[in-house]
Design a protein around this motif. Structure first.
Motif, PDB file in Angstrom:
ATOM      1  N   PRO A  23      -3.370  -6.051  58.041  1.00 11.69           N
ATOM      2  CA  PRO A  23      -4.841  -6.063  58.607  1.00 11.69           C
ATOM      3  C   PRO A  23      -4.667  -6.895  60.084  1.00 11.69           C
ATOM      4  CG  PRO A  23      -4.688  -6.864  56.438  1.00 11.69           C
ATOM      5  CD  PRO A  23      -3.286  -6.755  56.983  1.00 11.69           C
ATOM      6  N   ARG A  24      -5.693  -6.087  60.824  1.00 10.36           N
ATOM      7  CA  ARG A  24      -5.796  -6.437  62.182  1.00 10.36           C
ATOM      8  C   ARG A  24      -7.210  -6.935  62.533  1.00 10.36           C
ATOM      9  NH1 ARG A  24      -6.995  -6.116  67.239  1.00 10.36           N
ATOM     10  NH2 ARG A  24      -7.675  -4.178  67.486  1.00 10.36           N
ATOM     11  N   VAL A  25      -7.763  -8.091  62.290  1.00 11.22           N
ATOM     12  CA  VAL A  25      -9.095  -8.339  62.398  1.00 11.22           C
ATOM     13  C   VAL A  25      -9.348  -8.433  63.884  1.00 11.22           C
ATOM     14  CG1 VAL A  25     -10.926 -10.242  61.767  1.00 11.22           C
ATOM     15  CG2 VAL A  25      -9.075  -9.627  60.028  1.00 11.22           C
ATOM     16  N   ASP A  26     -10.451  -7.733  64.100  1.00  8.48           N
ATOM     17  CA  ASP A  26     -11.121  -7.593  65.567  1.00  8.48           C
ATOM     18  C   ASP A  26     -12.114  -8.647  65.745  1.00  8.48           C
ATOM     19  OD1 ASP A  26     -12.205  -7.024  68.024  1.00  8.48           O
ATOM     20  OD2 ASP A  26     -11.803  -4.974  67.969  1.00  8.48           O
ATOM     21  N   ASN A  27     -11.878  -9.721  66.185  1.00  9.93           N
ATOM     22  CA  ASN A  27     -12.899 -10.907  66.350  1.00  9.93           C
ATOM     23  C   ASN A  27     -13.939 -10.460  67.116  1.00  9.93           C
ATOM     24  OD1 ASN A  27     -11.324 -12.612  64.972  1.00  9.93           O
ATOM     25  ND2 ASN A  27     -10.290 -13.480  66.688  1.00  9.93           N
ATOM     26  N   THR A  28     -13.964  -9.545  67.884  1.00 15.95           N
ATOM     27  CA  THR A  28     -15.174  -9.208  68.751  1.00 15.95           C
ATOM     28  C   THR A  28     -15.969  -8.318  67.706  1.00 15.95           C
ATOM     29  OG1 THR A  28     -13.811  -8.983  70.845  1.00 15.95           O
ATOM     30  CG2 THR A  28     -15.878  -7.954  70.930  1.00 15.95           C
ATOM     31  N   LEU A  29     -15.688  -7.465  66.981  1.00 14.71           N
ATOM     32  CA  LEU A  29     -16.293  -6.707  65.990  1.00 14.71           C
ATOM     33  C   LEU A  29     -16.955  -7.545  65.074  1.00 14.71           C
ATOM     34  CD1 LEU A  29     -14.074  -3.455  65.461  1.00 14.71           C
ATOM     35  CD2 LEU A  29     -16.187  -3.376  66.490  1.00 14.71           C
ATOM     36  N   VAL A  30     -16.183  -8.323  64.558  1.00  5.57           N
ATOM     37  CA  VAL A  30     -16.771  -9.660  63.387  1.00  5.57           C
ATOM     38  C   VAL A  30     -17.848 -10.303  63.969  1.00  5.57           C
ATOM     39  CG1 VAL A  30     -15.843 -11.438  61.809  1.00  5.57           C
ATOM     40  CG2 VAL A  30     -14.470  -9.509  62.190  1.00  5.57           C
ATOM     41  N   LYS A  31     -17.637 -10.637  65.193  1.00  7.76           N
ATOM     42  CA  LYS A  31     -18.781 -11.635  65.825  1.00  7.76           C
ATOM     43  C   LYS A  31     -19.948 -10.797  66.065  1.00  7.76           C
ATOM     44  CE  LYS A  31     -19.723 -14.511  69.815  1.00  7.76           C
ATOM     45  NZ  LYS A  31     -18.918 -14.835  71.262  1.00  7.76           N
ATOM     46  N   ALA A  32     -19.836  -9.723  66.610  1.00  6.58           N
ATOM     47  CA  ALA A  32     -21.072  -8.730  66.737  1.00  6.58           C
ATOM     48  C   ALA A  32     -21.545  -8.587  65.608  1.00  6.58           C
ATOM     49  CB  ALA A  32     -20.686  -7.312  67.373  1.00  6.58           C
ATOM     50  N   ILE A  33     -21.076  -8.252  64.440  1.00 11.55           N
ATOM     51  CA  ILE A  33     -21.700  -7.742  63.050  1.00 11.55           C
ATOM     52  C   ILE A  33     -22.080  -9.431  62.624  1.00 11.55           C
ATOM     53  CG2 ILE A  33     -21.050  -7.538  60.819  1.00 11.55           C
ATOM     54  CD1 ILE A  33     -19.329  -5.427  61.727  1.00 11.55           C
ATOM     55  N   ALA A  34     -21.604 -10.418  62.469  1.00 17.39           N
ATOM     56  CA  ALA A  34     -22.133 -11.770  62.214  1.00 17.39           C
ATOM     57  C   ALA A  34     -23.160 -12.091  63.122  1.00 17.39           C
ATOM     58  CB  ALA A  34     -20.997 -12.686  62.561  1.00 17.39           C
ATOM     59  N   PRO A  80     -10.196   1.536  61.860  1.00 19.93           N
ATOM     60  CA  PRO A  80      -9.343   2.448  62.729  1.00 19.93           C
ATOM     61  C   PRO A  80      -9.009   1.419  64.159  1.00 19.93           C
ATOM     62  CG  PRO A  80     -11.068   3.918  62.180  1.00 19.93           C
ATOM     63  CD  PRO A  80     -11.614   2.311  61.668  1.00 19.93           C
ATOM     64  N   ALA A  81      -7.728   1.636  64.597  1.00 19.12           N
ATOM     65  CA  ALA A  81      -7.264   0.871  65.671  1.00 19.12           C
ATOM     66  C   ALA A  81      -8.103   1.264  67.098  1.00 19.12           C
ATOM     67  CB  ALA A  81      -5.960   1.294  65.908  1.00 19.12           C
ATOM     68  N   THR A  82      -8.739   2.156  66.993  1.00 17.34           N
ATOM     69  CA  THR A  82      -9.573   2.521  68.344  1.00 17.34           C
ATOM     70  C   THR A  82     -11.081   2.183  68.145  1.00 17.34           C
ATOM     71  OG1 THR A  82      -9.786   4.942  67.330  1.00 17.34           O
ATOM     72  CG2 THR A  82      -8.183   4.460  68.922  1.00 17.34           C
ATOM     73  N   THR A 113     -26.804  -4.161  61.393  1.00 10.21           N
ATOM     74  CA  THR A 113     -27.289  -4.459  60.164  1.00 10.21           C
ATOM     75  C   THR A 113     -27.353  -3.101  59.204  1.00 10.21           C
ATOM     76  OG1 THR A 113     -29.491  -4.732  60.663  1.00 10.21           O
ATOM     77  CG2 THR A 113     -28.315  -6.707  60.653  1.00 10.21           C
ATOM     78  N   LEU A 114     -27.645  -2.013  59.864  1.00 15.19           N
ATOM     79  CA  LEU A 114     -27.882  -1.022  59.245  1.00 15.19           C
ATOM     80  C   LEU A 114     -26.571   0.033  59.002  1.00 15.19           C
ATOM     81  CD1 LEU A 114     -30.878   0.417  61.223  1.00 15.19           C
ATOM     82  CD2 LEU A 114     -31.173  -0.918  59.299  1.00 15.19           C
ATOM     83  N   LEU A 115     -25.551  -0.800  59.260  1.00 22.69           N
ATOM     84  CA  LEU A 115     -23.964   0.171  58.985  1.00 22.69           C
ATOM     85  C   LEU A 115     -23.941   0.182  57.517  1.00 22.69           C
ATOM     86  CD1 LEU A 115     -21.776  -1.166  61.857  1.00 22.69           C
ATOM     87  CD2 LEU A 115     -22.739   1.078  61.254  1.00 22.69           C
ATOM     88  N   SER A 116     -23.079   1.138  56.902  1.00 23.50           N
ATOM     89  CA  SER A 116     -22.758   0.884  55.520  1.00 23.50           C
ATOM     90  C   SER A 116     -21.914  -0.295  55.301  1.00 23.50           C
ATOM     91  CB  SER A 116     -21.942   2.262  55.418  1.00 23.50           C
ATOM     92  OG  SER A 116     -21.006   2.106  54.220  1.00 23.50           O
ATOM     93  N   PRO A 117     -22.300  -0.715  53.895  1.00 24.36           N
ATOM     94  CA  PRO A 117     -21.411  -1.788  53.576  1.00 24.36           C
ATOM     95  C   PRO A 117     -19.870  -1.676  53.584  1.00 24.36           C
ATOM     96  CG  PRO A 117     -23.582  -1.604  52.161  1.00 24.36           C
ATOM     97  CD  PRO A 117     -23.087  -0.394  53.000  1.00 24.36           C
ATOM     98  N   ALA A 118     -19.715  -0.509  53.213  1.00 28.58           N
ATOM     99  CA  ALA A 118     -18.322  -0.148  53.526  1.00 28.58           C
ATOM    100  C   ALA A 118     -17.602  -0.272  54.606  1.00 28.58           C
ATOM    101  CB  ALA A 118     -17.918   1.300  52.663  1.00 28.58           C
ATOM    102  N   ILE A 119     -18.419   0.214  55.810  1.00 33.84           N
ATOM    103  CA  ILE A 119     -17.909   0.076  57.093  1.00 33.84           C
ATOM    104  C   ILE A 119     -17.774  -1.469  57.533  1.00 33.84           C
ATOM    105  CG2 ILE A 119     -18.270   0.600  59.318  1.00 33.84           C
ATOM    106  CD1 ILE A 119     -19.649   2.924  58.788  1.00 33.84           C
ATOM    107  N   VAL A 120     -18.864  -2.174  57.211  1.00 27.43           N
ATOM    108  CA  VAL A 120     -18.784  -3.895  57.374  1.00 27.43           C
ATOM    109  C   VAL A 120     -17.678  -4.342  56.792  1.00 27.43           C
ATOM    110  CG1 VAL A 120     -20.057  -5.715  57.189  1.00 27.43           C
ATOM    111  CG2 VAL A 120     -21.337  -3.660  57.736  1.00 27.43           C
ATOM    112  N   GLU A 121     -17.430  -4.023  55.453  1.00 29.80           N
ATOM    113  CA  GLU A 121     -16.334  -4.644  54.954  1.00 29.80           C
ATOM    114  C   GLU A 121     -14.959  -4.168  55.351  1.00 29.80           C
ATOM    115  OE1 GLU A 121     -14.392  -4.423  50.176  1.00 29.80           O
ATOM    116  OE2 GLU A 121     -16.467  -4.056  50.692  1.00 29.80           O
ATOM    117  N   THR A 122     -14.844  -3.107  55.837  1.00 32.52           N
ATOM    118  CA  THR A 122     -13.556  -2.728  56.534  1.00 32.52           C
ATOM    119  C   THR A 122     -13.175  -3.277  57.762  1.00 32.52           C
ATOM    120  OG1 THR A 122     -14.102  -0.212  55.626  1.00 32.52           O
ATOM    121  CG2 THR A 122     -12.588  -0.507  57.476  1.00 32.52           C
ATOM    122  N   VAL A 123     -14.375  -3.389  58.602  1.00 32.67           N
ATOM    123  CA  VAL A 123     -14.101  -4.238  59.621  1.00 32.67           C
ATOM    124  C   VAL A 123     -14.018  -5.583  59.388  1.00 32.67           C
ATOM    125  CG1 VAL A 123     -15.548  -5.251  61.588  1.00 32.67           C
ATOM    126  CG2 VAL A 123     -15.535  -2.873  61.269  1.00 32.67           C
TER     127      VAL A 123
END
Length: 134
Positions: free
Chosen positions: A45-56, A110-112, A94-104
């Motif tokens: 897994p490659r956690v993208d901190n920018t994506l995680v920070k935005a969601i948080a 996806p790498a892109t 906050t309206l994203l699918s829980p599956a997408i949030v969990e994936t991130v």
């Protein structure tokens, strides 16, 4: 199997071709899936901190609005010293699918996938979001 007759020996040679593209992302080299492949699993897994920070941030701001700490996104923007339109776009996460949030959060996106991808208007249906983003 190819026999090498130039050297006079019977050396077995196997050639393996792997279609891949390398791109730089955030100072790191990234392997991009071959064309036609919808998903290519990475070794780890490659956690993208920018994506995680935005969601948080989005979920934190939503909680602040729900608890009444702030009356609007404009109030949050003033306190955070950022644009109100950015706050509103981030709140859409906050309206994203829980599956997408969990994936991130797990680092299996996806790498892109970028934050800009998530900030684009997405369908309300979770299955349509997954088809679009993953």
């Amino acid at each position: 199997m190819i026999t090498n007759s130039d050297t006079g020996s019977d050396t077995n040679i196997i050639t393996v071709q792997v279609p891949l593209t390398l791109r730089k992302r955030g100072g790191r080299k990234l392997i991009v899936a071959p064309v036609g492949q919808e998903r290519w699993a990475s070794a780890r897994p490659r956690v993208d901190n920018t994506l995680v920070k935005a969601i948080a941030r989005a979920y934190r701001w939503q909680q602040m609005l729900k608890q009444g700490a702030y009356a609007s996104a404009e109030d949050i923007a003033k306190v955070e010293k950022i644009s109100a339109s950015y706050v509103n776009r981030l709140l859409q996460l906050t309206l994203l699918s829980p599956a997408i949030v969990e994936t991130v959060l797990d680092g299996h996106q996806p790498a892109t996938m970028t934050t800009a991808d998530l900030l684009q208007p997405v369908p309300a249906q979770w299955h349509a979001q997954r088809a679009l983003l993953c």
